[in-house]
Design a protein around this motif. Sequence first.
Motif, PDB file in Angstrom:
ATOM      1  N   ALA A   1      -7.139  -1.073  -1.723  1.00  0.00           N
ATOM      2  CA  ALA A   1      -7.155  -2.244  -0.841  1.00  0.00           C
ATOM      3  C   ALA A   1      -5.937  -3.129  -1.071  1.00  0.00           C
ATOM      4  CB  ALA A   1      -8.439  -3.037  -1.045  1.00  0.00           C
TER       5      ALA A   1
ATOM      6  N   ILE B   1     -13.169  -0.570   2.192  1.00  0.00           N
ATOM      7  CA  ILE B   1     -12.109   0.108   1.435  1.00  0.00           C
ATOM      8  C   ILE B   1     -12.302  -0.124  -0.060  1.00  0.00           C
ATOM      9  CG2 ILE B   1      -9.633   0.172   0.994  1.00  0.00           C
ATOM     10  CD1 ILE B   1      -9.240  -0.482   3.970  1.00  0.00           C
ATOM     11  N   VAL B   2     -12.617  -1.369  -0.442  1.00  0.00           N
ATOM     12  CA  VAL B   2     -12.840  -1.672  -1.859  1.00  0.00           C
ATOM     13  C   VAL B   2     -14.049  -0.907  -2.378  1.00  0.00           C
ATOM     14  CG1 VAL B   2     -13.530  -3.505  -3.453  1.00  0.00           C
ATOM     15  CG2 VAL B   2     -11.726  -3.922  -1.797  1.00  0.00           C
TER      16      VAL B   2
ATOM     17  N   ARG C   1      -2.971  -3.964   1.660  1.00  0.00           N
ATOM     18  CA  ARG C   1      -2.580  -5.343   1.991  1.00  0.00           C
ATOM     19  C   ARG C   1      -1.096  -5.572   1.739  1.00  0.00           C
ATOM     20  NH1 ARG C   1      -7.231  -9.753   0.552  1.00  0.00           N
ATOM     21  NH2 ARG C   1      -8.480  -9.257   2.385  1.00  0.00           N
TER      22      ARG C   1
ATOM     23  N   TYR D   1     -11.836  -4.481   4.724  1.00  0.00           N
ATOM     24  CA  TYR D   1     -11.358  -4.390   3.345  1.00  0.00           C
ATOM     25  C   TYR D   1     -12.517  -4.196   2.374  1.00  0.00           C
ATOM     26  CZ  TYR D   1      -6.677  -5.661   4.765  1.00  0.00           C
ATOM     27  OH  TYR D   1      -5.445  -5.675   5.343  1.00  0.00           O
ATOM     28  N   ASN D   2     -13.668  -4.738   2.716  1.00  0.00           N
ATOM     29  CA  ASN D   2     -14.826  -4.553   1.837  1.00  0.00           C
ATOM     30  C   ASN D   2     -15.228  -3.086   1.765  1.00  0.00           C
ATOM     31  OD1 ASN D   2     -14.983  -7.278   1.298  1.00  0.00           O
ATOM     32  ND2 ASN D   2     -16.367  -7.679   3.008  1.00  0.00           N
TER      33      ASN D   2
END
Length: 119
Positions: free
Chosen positions: A34, A25-26, A38, A22-23
Amino acid sequence: TPIAENPFGLFSWMWNVFKISYNDIVEQCGMDAATTIRLLESGVKLSVVGVVCSAFLFPAYNFDTTLESEGIVSDPLDSLSLSNVPSGSHAAIATTVGAYILFGAAMFFIVRERISCYI
């Protein structure tokens, strides 16, 4: 971006999608991407729980043939739904159990997602 430049192959990209953090993607796509991912993952998890609940709800609805024997239910799909269960039947308890399972799973997924934000 490095994510877009990585050649995953014709079908192998499906498995590699789950390996992206996710990091990443962010950092490369933004917080809205992100958050959307989710949210979609939570929807998939709840859908799987709903399918599992259907595995015991369909037989519970189908085996109570009170309305079907009286000729009220004529469609075969109606025999697999809550409309086949007469009021006051014990088969209606299965619906309550399924609702509690789905609600409990939703609360579990929310709490687990919330805890993973702090770790």
